[in-house]
Each structure stands twice: as C-alpha cells, then as structure tokens.
Design an enzyme around this catalytic site. Structure first.
Site, short mmCIF file in Angstrom:
data_model
loop_
_atom_site.label_atom_id
_atom_site.label_comp_id
_atom_site.label_asym_id
_atom_site.label_seq_id
_atom_site.Cartn_x
_atom_site.Cartn_y
_atom_site.Cartn_z
N GLY A 72 0.79 -1.22 0.00
CA GLY A 72 0.00 0.00 0.00
C GLY A 72 0.83 1.27 0.00
CB CYS A 131 1.55 1.04 -6.86
SG CYS A 131 1.31 0.22 -5.25
#
Length: 311
Positions: A72, A131
């Site tokens: 994250g 990501c």
C-alpha cells in the site's frame, strides 16, 4: 576483463544490478546499505506527496516460489527521499541514483515533479505508474489515454531525466499501443515490470496477507517469464534512446543474463533481495560474469537484446 558496466541516458554505472523500489529502500539506513554493496545504484521507496503508513499488516509474505505483498505504498514522503539523494549528490562521492515517486492524483504528481524540477537534484526519477496495492487507485499505465495525457502534461514542465515503472502487459496489442505512446516522449527508461497484481496465495485454508482479503502483488519466480516477455517486447518496439530496466524473478546470475539478453540495460532485484539482503549483489554479479566468460562476452553490449528465435 569482463565488465558489467552499463548506461541509462547520460548516466554511467559500473554494474548493471540494483534494488527494486520497495525493497531495502524505506529508510536512509537501508539505502546506504545498498549504496555500500556491489549494487550499481539504488532506487528509493516510491515517495508520495505525504507520508503514508501503508496497508495493515501482515502485508508481505515469502512463498515457495517468491512473494506476495499488499504494502500500500508505505513511505516517508517524497521530500524525505529527495533531500537524501540531493545531499548525497552534493558530496560528489556517490553513485548516480534513482528517485521513485508518484502522486495519488494527477495534481499530486504534478506538485511532486515540479518540486523536483525546482530542486538541486539532477539524477534519475522513476515515476511509478504501476502500483497494484493502493485501495481504490487503479494502475495508471493500464489506462493508455490517461497515461498519454499524464506524460504529455508532465513533459511541458519537466526537463530532467525521467523514466516510468510499468505493470506487466499480457496482450501483444497492448505492447504496440503502449510503445506508441512512450515513443512520443523523451523518456530515459521504462522499468519492466512491477509485481503481477492481485494474486492469491493460500496456506492451510487461509490467505497469507491481510489487506484486500489476501489479494496482493506477486513477485519472485512466478513472474520471471512475464517480466522477460515485457522486457523483450518493449526492447523491440521502443526507440533506442529509451533504455529498459528489467525487474522480476532475478535471484541468480542466469536470471540477470536472461533479462539483458532480452534487452535490459539494468536489472533490479526485489524478492530475492528481501530474502538474502544486499550481499546478493556480489553473488549475482560473480555469477553473471562467470556466464559471460563461458560464452566469450566481454561486455553487456556483446549480447544485450540478442535473443535467438527458433527457425
């Protein structure tokens, strides 16, 4: 004398190996460990506009064939990393570095890049467009229209060396479409690839990580074939001024050799670095040089991109 020296843009490196963003790069202390190893360089943790704690733990697990993570984007904020690499550069005694950054919106990305543009930092920037582990935030580079708009805008004000970290692509048409966009801009490099997003690893009827009910990015042995395919596909499609960094499944000299054979100018190590530590760079370098000697290659240019096809 066999050499693993290489180049990205106008930056020269005495070796072709380095860490992948996300591994051994959260703190200054970790980055210095990589700096002192036989790695050619380091890339920082991807820095966002503000400090991020990331996803709840457990968010990383080693597996039999690699790793799964849903970190994250935990990081200390882009200013922390920008100040650090800028200070290192001022000493004149350090290797060229890569500063990894991304905003959580186009506006944030612009704010970050304009701050870097206004700073003393003259090294390479890796813009992370890939990501897979930020809840509610899609991987930018899978949206070609958004990617094109982002690159078109940023190159109106950003003139320092910059490359992009890509997710894995799986369709030949997507290689063609992505390359057509990238070739329009003065990119220094593309990095192939980030982890394969949203895998699921199960042990004893339970997932291994907490975020997203166990879904996470897959790294290690799992992804080497995909990484090699992406490296070679873009090597064949991108203009020569855009170098390629190969990332995915590298834990031996043979793995690094294959990435370079597919067209990579540099090779990043992620999962295996997490498992073995910075000493891995010395081992993999030795193994790569041994392969080069056995095959009669003196430099990476002797075999880079020379992948042979079946008749």
């Amino acid at each position: 004398m066999v050499s693993t020296a290489t180049q990205i843009g106008h930056f020269s490196f005495d070796n072709c190996l380095m860490n992948a963003a996300g591994v051994y790069c959260m703190t200054k202390e970790e980055l210095i460990e990589v700096e002192k190893s036989q790695a050619a360089s380091f890339v920082t943790k991807t820095g966002t506009l503000e400090v991020r704690p990331g996803n709840p733990e457990p968010r990383y697990a080693d597996t039999r064939l690699g790793s799964i993570n849903s970190m994250g984007l935990p990081n200390n904020g882009f200013r922390y990393y920008l100040d650090f690499v800028s200070d290192l550069a001022k000493t004149g005694q350090h290797k060229p570095h890569f500063l990894s950054v991304v905003g959580l919106s186009p506006t944030e990305t612009e704010t970050i890049l304009k701050a870097i543009m206004a700073s003393d930092y003259e090294g390479l920037v890796e813009l992370n467009l890939s990501c897979p582990n930020v809840p509610g935030k899609p991987q930018i580079a899978y949206d070609f229209e958004t990617t094109n708009q982002l690159l078109e805008n940023l190159f109106t004000y950003y003139t320092k060396p910059l490359g992009i970290k890509l997710p894995p692509y799986f369709d030949i048409v997507h290689f063609d479409q992505a390359a057509a966009i990238f070739n329009k801009y003065p990119l220094s490099f593309v990095n192939c690839v980030n982890s394969i997003g949203n895998g699921l690893v199960i042990e004893d009827e339970q997932v291994l990580i907490k975020p997203k009910n166990g879904f996470g990015g897959i790294g290690g042995d799992y992804i080497k074939p995909t990484a090699l395919a992406n490296v070679h596909a873009f090597y064949k499609r991108l203009k020569p001024s855009i170098h390629i960094i190969g990332t995915g499944g590298v834990k031996t000299g043979r793995d690094a050799f294959e990435h370079i054979l597919c067209g990579a100018s540099m090779v990043q190590i992620g999962t295996a670095l997490h498992q073995e530590g910075p000493a891995i760079f010395e081992r993999v370098t030795k193994e790569l040089k041994t392969i080069m000697v056995e095959k009669g290659y003196q430099s990476l240019n002797d075999f880079r991109g020379n992948l042979r096809y079946k008749d």
